[in-house]
Design a protein around this motif. Structure first.
Motif, PDB file in Angstrom:
ATOM      1  N   LYS A 152       0.799  -1.147  -0.032  1.00 25.91           N
ATOM      2  CA  LYS A 152      -0.198  -0.024  -0.006  1.00 25.91           C
ATOM      3  C   LYS A 152       0.865   1.191   0.114  1.00 25.91           C
ATOM      4  N   ILE A 153       0.582   2.084  -0.932  1.00 24.80           N
ATOM      5  CA  ILE A 153       1.266   3.366  -0.987  1.00 24.80           C
ATOM      6  C   ILE A 153       0.763   4.404  -0.061  1.00 24.80           C
ATOM      7  N   ILE A 154       1.750   4.886   0.977  1.00 30.73           N
ATOM      8  CA  ILE A 154       1.206   6.013   1.900  1.00 30.73           C
ATOM      9  C   ILE A 154       1.713   7.188   1.440  1.00 30.73           C
ATOM     10  N   ASP A 155       0.825   8.225   1.192  1.00 36.44           N
ATOM     11  CA  ASP A 155       1.156   9.692   0.709  1.00 36.44           C
ATOM     12  C   ASP A 155       1.270  10.512   1.637  1.00 36.44           C
ATOM     13  N   GLN A 156       2.476  11.079   2.233  1.00 41.81           N
ATOM     14  CA  GLN A 156       2.552  11.870   3.337  1.00 41.81           C
ATOM     15  C   GLN A 156       2.637  13.372   2.901  1.00 41.81           C
ATOM     16  N   GLY A 157       2.328  13.621   1.460  1.00 43.93           N
ATOM     17  CA  GLY A 157       2.461  14.965   0.899  1.00 43.93           C
ATOM     18  C   GLY A 157       3.975  15.244   0.262  1.00 43.93           C
ATOM     19  N   PHE A 158       4.764  15.281   1.256  1.00 38.25           N
ATOM     20  CA  PHE A 158       6.104  15.621   0.888  1.00 38.25           C
ATOM     21  C   PHE A 158       7.032  14.218   0.269  1.00 38.25           C
ATOM     22  N   PHE A 159       6.577  13.088   0.687  1.00 36.66           N
ATOM     23  CA  PHE A 159       6.994  11.874   0.302  1.00 36.66           C
ATOM     24  C   PHE A 159       5.984  10.603   0.342  1.00 36.66           C
ATOM     25  N   GLN A 160       6.362   9.745  -0.197  1.00 36.35           N
ATOM     26  CA  GLN A 160       5.637   8.702  -0.244  1.00 36.35           C
ATOM     27  C   GLN A 160       6.428   7.359   0.123  1.00 36.35           C
ATOM     28  N   TYR A 161       5.559   6.311   0.833  1.00 34.67           N
ATOM     29  CA  TYR A 161       6.501   5.096   1.226  1.00 34.67           C
ATOM     30  C   TYR A 161       5.551   4.087   0.992  1.00 34.67           C
ATOM     31  N   ARG A 162       5.985   2.706   0.665  1.00 34.69           N
ATOM     32  CA  ARG A 162       5.218   1.711   0.699  1.00 34.69           C
ATOM     33  C   ARG A 162       5.018   0.732   2.100  1.00 34.69           C
ATOM     34  N   GLN A 163       3.866   0.007   2.354  1.00 36.10           N
ATOM     35  CA  GLN A 163       3.761  -0.536   3.358  1.00 36.10           C
ATOM     36  C   GLN A 163       3.189  -1.700   3.399  1.00 36.10           C
ATOM     37  N   GLN A 164       3.544  -2.976   3.786  1.00 33.68           N
ATOM     38  CA  GLN A 164       2.906  -4.172   3.492  1.00 33.68           C
ATOM     39  C   GLN A 164       1.655  -4.254   4.555  1.00 33.68           C
ATOM     40  N   VAL A 165       0.453  -4.631   4.278  1.00 34.44           N
ATOM     41  CA  VAL A 165      -0.601  -4.935   4.851  1.00 34.44           C
ATOM     42  C   VAL A 165      -1.222  -6.224   4.399  1.00 34.44           C
ATOM     43  N   PRO A 166      -1.763  -6.984   5.381  1.00 29.65           N
ATOM     44  CA  PRO A 166      -2.482  -8.188   5.242  1.00 29.65           C
ATOM     45  C   PRO A 166      -3.518  -8.154   4.071  1.00 29.65           C
ATOM     46  N   CYS A 167      -3.571  -9.112   3.141  1.00 33.53           N
ATOM     47  CA  CYS A 167      -4.648  -8.970   2.027  1.00 33.53           C
ATOM     48  C   CYS A 167      -5.930  -9.314   2.353  1.00 33.53           C
ATOM     49  N   ARG A 168      -7.040  -8.509   2.338  1.00 30.42           N
ATOM     50  CA  ARG A 168      -8.094  -8.711   2.831  1.00 30.42           C
ATOM     51  C   ARG A 168      -9.124  -9.902   2.129  1.00 30.42           C
ATOM     52  N   ASN A 169      -8.631 -10.178   0.836  1.00 28.34           N
ATOM     53  CA  ASN A 169      -9.181 -11.175   0.157  1.00 28.34           C
ATOM     54  C   ASN A 169      -8.944 -12.540   0.421  1.00 28.34           C
ATOM     55  N   CYS A 170      -7.782 -12.825   1.236  1.00 33.38           N
ATOM     56  CA  CYS A 170      -7.245 -14.314   1.452  1.00 33.38           C
ATOM     57  C   CYS A 170      -7.188 -13.984   3.185  1.00 33.38           C
ATOM     58  N   LYS A 171      -7.457 -12.788   3.876  1.00 34.88           N
ATOM     59  CA  LYS A 171      -7.368 -12.723   5.051  1.00 34.88           C
ATOM     60  C   LYS A 171      -5.745 -12.901   5.634  1.00 34.88           C
ATOM     61  N   GLY A 172      -4.895 -12.708   4.614  1.00 31.74           N
ATOM     62  CA  GLY A 172      -3.380 -12.940   4.951  1.00 31.74           C
ATOM     63  C   GLY A 172      -2.863 -14.159   4.799  1.00 31.74           C
ATOM     64  N   LYS A 173      -3.539 -15.078   4.581  1.00 30.87           N
ATOM     65  CA  LYS A 173      -3.144 -16.597   4.007  1.00 30.87           C
ATOM     66  C   LYS A 173      -2.512 -17.223   2.773  1.00 30.87           C
ATOM     67  N   GLY A 174      -2.796 -15.945   1.916  1.00 40.04           N
ATOM     68  CA  GLY A 174      -2.266 -16.341   0.484  1.00 40.04           C
ATOM     69  C   GLY A 174      -2.954 -17.212  -0.354  1.00 40.04           C
ATOM     70  N   LYS A 175      -4.067 -18.157   0.344  1.00 39.58           N
ATOM     71  CA  LYS A 175      -4.770 -18.982  -0.274  1.00 39.58           C
ATOM     72  C   LYS A 175      -5.973 -19.074   0.256  1.00 39.58           C
ATOM     73  N   TYR A 176      -7.053 -19.823  -0.426  1.00 39.35           N
ATOM     74  CA  TYR A 176      -8.344 -19.868   0.061  1.00 39.35           C
ATOM     75  C   TYR A 176      -9.211 -20.725  -0.612  1.00 39.35           C
ATOM     76  N   GLN A 177     -10.050 -21.350  -0.046  1.00 44.48           N
ATOM     77  CA  GLN A 177     -11.004 -22.309  -0.640  1.00 44.48           C
ATOM     78  C   GLN A 177     -11.950 -21.722  -1.839  1.00 44.48           C
ATOM     79  N   ALA A 178     -11.843 -22.394  -3.142  1.00 46.44           N
ATOM     80  CA  ALA A 178     -12.543 -21.708  -3.976  1.00 46.44           C
ATOM     81  C   ALA A 178     -14.030 -21.883  -4.159  1.00 46.44           C
ATOM     82  N   LYS A 179     -14.479 -21.220  -4.522  1.00 51.03           N
ATOM     83  CA  LYS A 179     -16.072 -20.889  -4.627  1.00 51.03           C
ATOM     84  C   LYS A 179     -16.517 -21.423  -6.017  1.00 51.03           C
ATOM     85  N   PRO A 180     -17.544 -21.957  -5.851  1.00 43.30           N
ATOM     86  CA  PRO A 180     -18.379 -22.474  -7.225  1.00 43.30           C
ATOM     87  C   PRO A 180     -18.738 -21.177  -7.985  1.00 43.30           C
ATOM     88  N   HIS A 181     -18.612 -21.183  -9.153  1.00 46.25           N
ATOM     89  CA  HIS A 181     -18.920 -20.242 -10.063  1.00 46.25           C
ATOM     90  C   HIS A 181     -20.034 -20.560 -10.841  1.00 46.25           C
TER      91      HIS A 181
END
Length: 403
Positions: A152-181
């Motif tokens: 995630k890019i954090i904008d502080q006006g004069f500078f920007q920095y990147r921060q790693q945040v847990p993925c909300r799609n997989c809740k930080g696990k990287g994998k999940y059970q597939a859903k039927p389409h």
């Protein structure tokens, strides 16, 4: 061609602050990644969501920099969309009157909530032909590429920095059970939602003496959270129910205490000779309160009576076994001006009532004396303070009772 922030949000260049906020909220609700299940669509929405959020922040920071309250005003909105975990509690207001809180009450109501689907046991897939559960495949999260976090890019006006945040799609696990389409693979009972609706009767006990703001928790009685495999807690918070004032109940509750308060006005005669069976008020439990004072007990302006045990119920070990106190503010009604003219009556009163102590000089110098006959009557000093009473300390420690 790169779109301007106004074009991204679909507003005119002269749009007001409220128009920009309204447009952003509308697009955020439509394109938020968590509102879709398909991984490809999630990724597309993620890009759109970041683009419009950047546009919104750019317009707000550039055009409304002088509004210091803007960040606080929208913090709840951003927090709502940035939650990595779903809320595990359901907050429900419970409006009650003071009379209901004083006496206690049993409340029953019908609650419809999400419960775990019993057919697919929450995985969303149709059972196999032999009745066994289908085991969903485990897939890499497309949003974070299986890493479990996103940058995630954090904008502080004069500078920007990147921060790693847990993925909300997989809740930080990287994998999940597939859903039927495909509809043919979806659970016929919950349509791949993992939950179904169920109604039940909920009983809430309001104990006598509970206060405004009191919270009652029913563990695991709320909606089922499929992602966490648990039920929410129901949190009932007591609020003040607005109702027409009851004329025969003059009691007011002192905020944050177990005491009640009321005003009464008595005639000067009662203040000097004593009170006999003066009706005060109807109580919250429908009793009628009367007041009697000892004969000859003088009541002075500003006196406050404290009646022990006639206040608000006190909760002790979840049972009401004690009460606070009732405070009665006394106002004294004096006769109108010129109510007495006969000199004999005036002399009789002067002989009965206390007279002023002698503070005059022995002789009145007619050349160096002035009599004030013009004045105004006010109720407070210029700064709002009241005049101190010389007998306050003695009055506060005095007690009286009827023998």
């Amino acid at each position: 061609m790169t779109k301007s922030p106004f074009e991204v949000l679909g507003v005119e260049p002269h749009a007001s602050k409220e128009d920009i906020k309204r447009a952003y909220r509308k697009l955020a609700l439509k394109y938020h990644p968590d509102k879709v299940l398909d991984p490809a669509t999630k990724l597309e929405n993620e890009i759109k969501f970041k683009e419009m959020t950047t546009a919104y922040q750019s317009l707000i920071n550039d055009e409304y920099q002088e509004d210091d309250n803007d960040a606080h005003e929208n913090s709840d909105f951003f927090d709502f969309f940035n939650q990595a975990q779903p809320e595990t509690r359901q907050h429900i207001p419970l409006p009650l009157t003071l009379k209901e809180l004083y006496n206690g009450k049993i409340i029953k109501f019908k609650l419809t909530k999400d419960v775990l689907c019993t057919l697919c046991e929450g995985n969303g897939w149709k059972r196999r032909r032999n009745g066994e559960l289908y085991t969903p495949p485990i897939v890499d999260c497309a949003l974070c590429s299986g890493h479990g976090f996103i940058e995630k890019i954090i904008d502080q006006g004069f500078f920007q920095y990147r921060q790693q945040v847990p993925c909300r799609n997989c809740k930080g696990k990287g994998k999940y059970q597939a859903k039927p389409h495909d509809n043919k693979n979806k659970c016929k009972q919950c349509n791949a939602n993992a939950t179904t609706k169920q109604s039940s009767i909920i009983t809430i006990e309001i104990k006598p003496g509970m206060q405004i703001g009191h919270k009652i928790t029913l563990s695991r009685q709320g909606d089922y959270i499929a992602d966490l495999h648990k039920y929410k807690d129901l949190i009932f918070e007591i609020t003040q129910k607005q109702e027409p004032r009851i004329d025969d109940i003059k009691l007011m509750k002192l905020t944050g205490s177990n005491d009640l308060f009321m005003h009464i006005t008595i005639p000067l005669c009662d203040a000097l000779t004593g009170i006999k069976d003066l009706y005060l008020t109807k109580t919250f439990d429908d009793r009628l309160l009367y007041l009697t004072t000892p004969t000859g007990k003088v009541i002075r302006p500003g006196d406050i009576f404290k009646i022990k045990g006639e206040g608000w119920p006190i909760l002790l070990d979840n049972s009401s076994s004690a009460f606070g106190d009732l405070y009665i503010s006394i106002n004294i009604e004096f006769p109108p001006d010129n109510w007495i003219n006969e000199q004999n009556d005036i002399s009789a009163l002067q002989n009965i009532l206390p007279n002023r102590s002698k503070t005059n000089p022995d002789t009145k110098d007619p050349l160096n004396s002035e009599t004030i006959k013009s004045f105004d009557i006010v109720t407070s000093l210029p700064n709002g303070d009241t005049f101190p009473r010389p007998d306050t300390q003695q009055k506060n420690t005095a007690q009286c009772s009827i023998q």
